[in-house]
Design a protein around this motif. Sequence first.
Motif, PDB file in Angstrom:
ATOM      1  N   TYR A  49     -13.811   3.114   3.508  1.00 41.82           N
ATOM      2  CA  TYR A  49     -13.652   1.824   3.791  1.00 41.82           C
ATOM      3  C   TYR A  49     -14.933   0.745   3.820  1.00 41.82           C
ATOM      4  O   TYR A  49     -15.136  -0.128   3.087  1.00 41.82           O
ATOM      5  N   LYS A  50     -15.685   1.092   4.806  1.00 44.17           N
ATOM      6  CA  LYS A  50     -16.910   0.397   4.839  1.00 44.17           C
ATOM      7  C   LYS A  50     -17.656   0.445   3.727  1.00 44.17           C
ATOM      8  O   LYS A  50     -18.644  -0.740   3.381  1.00 44.17           O
ATOM      9  N   ALA A 110      -8.847  -3.037   7.860  1.00 47.01           N
ATOM     10  CA  ALA A 110      -9.000  -1.841   8.907  1.00 47.01           C
ATOM     11  C   ALA A 110      -9.947  -2.031  10.131  1.00 47.01           C
ATOM     12  O   ALA A 110     -11.331  -2.240   9.892  1.00 47.01           O
ATOM     13  N   LYS A 114     -16.374  -0.048   0.690  1.00 43.31           N
ATOM     14  CA  LYS A 114     -16.176  -0.942  -0.009  1.00 43.31           C
ATOM     15  C   LYS A 114     -16.225  -2.308   0.633  1.00 43.31           C
ATOM     16  O   LYS A 114     -16.117  -3.444  -0.222  1.00 43.31           O
ATOM     17  N   PHE A 156     -12.557   5.613   7.456  1.00 42.51           N
ATOM     18  CA  PHE A 156     -13.291   4.396   7.796  1.00 42.51           C
ATOM     19  C   PHE A 156     -14.672   4.273   7.095  1.00 42.51           C
ATOM     20  O   PHE A 156     -15.116   2.999   6.910  1.00 42.51           O
ATOM     21  N   ALA A 207      -4.943   5.783   9.620  1.00 43.28           N
ATOM     22  CA  ALA A 207      -5.765   6.446   8.753  1.00 43.28           C
ATOM     23  C   ALA A 207      -5.825   8.153   8.809  1.00 43.28           C
ATOM     24  O   ALA A 207      -5.932   8.530   7.628  1.00 43.28           O
ATOM     25  N   VAL A 252     -12.671  -6.643   1.710  1.00 39.83           N
ATOM     26  CA  VAL A 252     -12.099  -5.251   0.797  1.00 39.83           C
ATOM     27  C   VAL A 252     -10.887  -5.718  -0.037  1.00 39.83           C
ATOM     28  O   VAL A 252     -10.551  -5.712  -0.821  1.00 39.83           O
ATOM     29  N   CYS A 253      -9.929  -6.705   0.721  1.00 39.33           N
ATOM     30  CA  CYS A 253      -8.911  -7.034   0.295  1.00 39.33           C
ATOM     31  C   CYS A 253      -8.681  -8.480   0.201  1.00 39.33           C
ATOM     32  O   CYS A 253      -9.129  -9.374   1.190  1.00 39.33           O
ATOM     33  N   ASP A 282     -10.974  -9.010   6.976  1.00 39.64           N
ATOM     34  CA  ASP A 282     -11.085  -7.681   6.133  1.00 39.64           C
ATOM     35  C   ASP A 282     -12.418  -7.395   5.762  1.00 39.64           C
ATOM     36  O   ASP A 282     -12.599  -6.197   5.124  1.00 39.64           O
ATOM     37  N   PHE A 306     -16.805  -1.865   8.884  1.00 40.84           N
ATOM     38  CA  PHE A 306     -15.475  -2.160   9.248  1.00 40.84           C
ATOM     39  C   PHE A 306     -15.369  -2.889  10.192  1.00 40.84           C
ATOM     40  O   PHE A 306     -16.371  -3.406  10.919  1.00 40.84           O
ATOM     41  N   TYR A 328       0.724  -1.212   0.108  1.00 35.80           N
ATOM     42  CA  TYR A 328       0.109   0.037   0.024  1.00 35.80           C
ATOM     43  C   TYR A 328       0.864   1.190  -0.021  1.00 35.80           C
ATOM     44  O   TYR A 328       1.881   1.395   0.802  1.00 35.80           O
TER      45      TYR A 328
END
Length: 329
Positions: A285-286, A259, A288, A282, A269, A326-327, A323, A294, A221
Amino acid sequence: MFCPASFWPLFRLRGAIASAAFSVPVSPSCYCSDLPIFFTCSFHRLTLVPFTARILVRLTLPPSQNMSSTSESQGVALITGSSQGIGRAIAFRLARDGFDIALNDVSAKTGKLKETRKTIEEETGRRVIVCVADISAEEEVKGMVATVVKDLGGLDVMVANAGICPCGPLNDVTIDAWDHTFSINARGTFLCYKYASLQMIAQGRGGRIIGASSAAGKKGYELMGIYCSTKFAVRGLTQAAALEYGKHGITVNAYCPGAIDTDMSRKAAEELGGSGSSDAAFNAYKEKAAVGRFGSTDDVANLVSFFASKESGFVTGQSIIVDGGVCFD
């Protein structure tokens, strides 16, 4: 000659038994038990004739215990970096699973360690000790393991959780910052693996070694180059250790949080976002995440609980992402 007065103590005994209430520290409930009592009398002798006295047995539990305290211990678990965040959640979960717990962190967090110890003892009734040590220092890790064995009787689960997460451009990373991050995240994990495995091999009953990698140990990243490097190292170390320790009945696995809502994640973050708002990062992220949220520290602790259990005996060398989708690997 029959003399009712001579048997009055027996009738008083019957009455006392029938109305007695006993406090027994077993579980937070109560029930009534029918217990047989034997006595009556005749003119020439005492004749035993059964009758039943109904006795209320109050099963009360001191607030410092629950059922796990009365169950057989599942073993001893040592969790590094357990004064807060993911490490603290793991310590609580393993205590609820029936493990006696050794908490570790650096001396600056001794107060938090003691608070965590008190809360775990009160909520689970398990034995808990505090081991202050710097995991980047070999003698301190060696001494920490020795203390756990001395005070709790052995070591069955090692969770090498402690770590730091510096962020910033690679070209701004100093040699000192690079060495410091690797000394904790990579060297510290290696030392925990080494001295835990030596103890487990000596005990001859196998064990579980669990390390903290990261979703950033699966994929690089931007602005997290130094952190990613250490967490990739933990993955490689975990796979090699699994191959070496397997013949001793020791499994070695790693958890890879994405996250997760912790102070360390929020600080990262804020550093990465530049706006000082971890909530915005966050929330992005949520959006995604496949699961629409999260993560919590309990999400990670649940995976570690499995790695620490007997059910994971055929799982080793794995680094599993926590995760929310997301990943992926």
